[in-house]
Write a protein that holds these residues in place. Structure first.
Motif, mmCIF file in Angstrom:
data_model
loop_
_atom_site.group_PDB
_atom_site.id
_atom_site.type_symbol
_atom_site.label_atom_id
_atom_site.label_comp_id
_atom_site.label_asym_id
_atom_site.label_seq_id
_atom_site.Cartn_x
_atom_site.Cartn_y
_atom_site.Cartn_z
ATOM 1 N N PRO A 1 -3.649 10.922 -72.620
ATOM 2 C CA PRO A 1 -2.878 12.115 -72.284
ATOM 3 C C PRO A 1 -1.442 11.758 -71.952
ATOM 4 O O PRO A 1 -1.148 10.650 -71.484
ATOM 5 N N ALA A 2 -0.555 12.691 -72.216
ATOM 6 C CA ALA A 2 0.849 12.494 -71.850
ATOM 7 C C ALA A 2 0.948 12.365 -70.345
ATOM 8 O O ALA A 2 0.209 13.008 -69.598
ATOM 9 N N ARG A 3 1.839 11.535 -69.877
ATOM 10 C CA ARG A 3 2.002 11.348 -68.431
ATOM 11 C C ARG A 3 2.404 12.647 -67.789
ATOM 12 O O ARG A 3 3.291 13.350 -68.278
ATOM 13 N N GLY A 4 1.753 12.961 -66.704
ATOM 14 C CA GLY A 4 2.077 14.175 -65.944
ATOM 15 C C GLY A 4 1.590 15.440 -66.600
ATOM 16 O O GLY A 4 1.867 16.530 -66.111
ATOM 17 N N ALA A 5 0.864 15.333 -67.698
ATOM 18 C CA ALA A 5 0.376 16.547 -68.387
ATOM 19 C C ALA A 5 -0.840 17.073 -67.645
ATOM 20 O O ALA A 5 -1.670 16.330 -67.159
ATOM 21 N N ASP A 6 -0.888 18.365 -67.549
ATOM 22 C CA ASP A 6 -2.086 18.994 -67.022
ATOM 23 C C ASP A 6 -2.467 20.128 -67.940
ATOM 24 O O ASP A 6 -1.684 20.578 -68.762
ATOM 25 N N GLY A 7 -3.684 20.554 -67.856
ATOM 26 C CA GLY A 7 -4.196 21.582 -68.757
ATOM 27 C C GLY A 7 -5.065 20.954 -69.820
ATOM 28 O O GLY A 7 -5.107 19.748 -69.967
ATOM 29 N N PRO A 8 -5.767 21.803 -70.556
ATOM 30 C CA PRO A 8 -6.680 21.275 -71.570
ATOM 31 C C PRO A 8 -5.939 20.539 -72.672
ATOM 32 O O PRO A 8 -4.832 20.898 -73.053
ATOM 33 N N ASN A 9 -6.542 19.482 -73.160
ATOM 34 C CA ASN A 9 -5.953 18.662 -74.197
ATOM 35 C C ASN A 9 -6.665 18.825 -75.521
ATOM 36 O O ASN A 9 -6.690 17.911 -76.326
ATOM 37 N N ALA A 10 -7.343 19.885 -75.742
ATOM 38 C CA ALA A 10 -8.047 20.070 -77.006
ATOM 39 C C ALA A 10 -7.216 20.956 -77.823
ATOM 40 O O ALA A 10 -7.248 21.341 -78.844
#
Length: 86
Positions: A77-86
């Motif tokens: 995941p991208a650093r600091g990313a939040d939320g679904p990654n699909a």
């Protein structure tokens, strides 16, 4: 005979699975070893790997980006990313 040995059982299952997918297939020992078993293992393992990747995406340990051809690209995941990654 092979039911007592799990590795022999696995080979038997792979050969039979290949023949279920290709009911007209026939080959020599060399052909079975060189073609059928590697292909069948690839197909079997590919499904298992896909299930693991799906779980890692769901747990947000990996992100999945859809490609224009319908495939998917997996990465951290991208650093600091939040939320679904699909």
């Amino acid at each position: 005979m092979y039911s007592r040995d799990s590795s022999l059982q696995e080979i038997a299952e792979l050969v039979l699975a290949y023949l279920r997918r290709h009911p007209d297939a026939a080959d020599t020992l060399d052909g079975i070893v060189g073609w059928w078993l590697p292909l069948q293992r690839y197909e079997t393992e590919r499904g298992r790997i896909e299930n693991v990747l799906d779980a890692l995406v769901e747990d947000r340990l990996l992100r999945r980006e859809r490609l224009p051809d319908g495939g998917a690209l997996y990465a951290l995941p991208a650093r600091g990313a939040d939320g679904p990654n699909a």
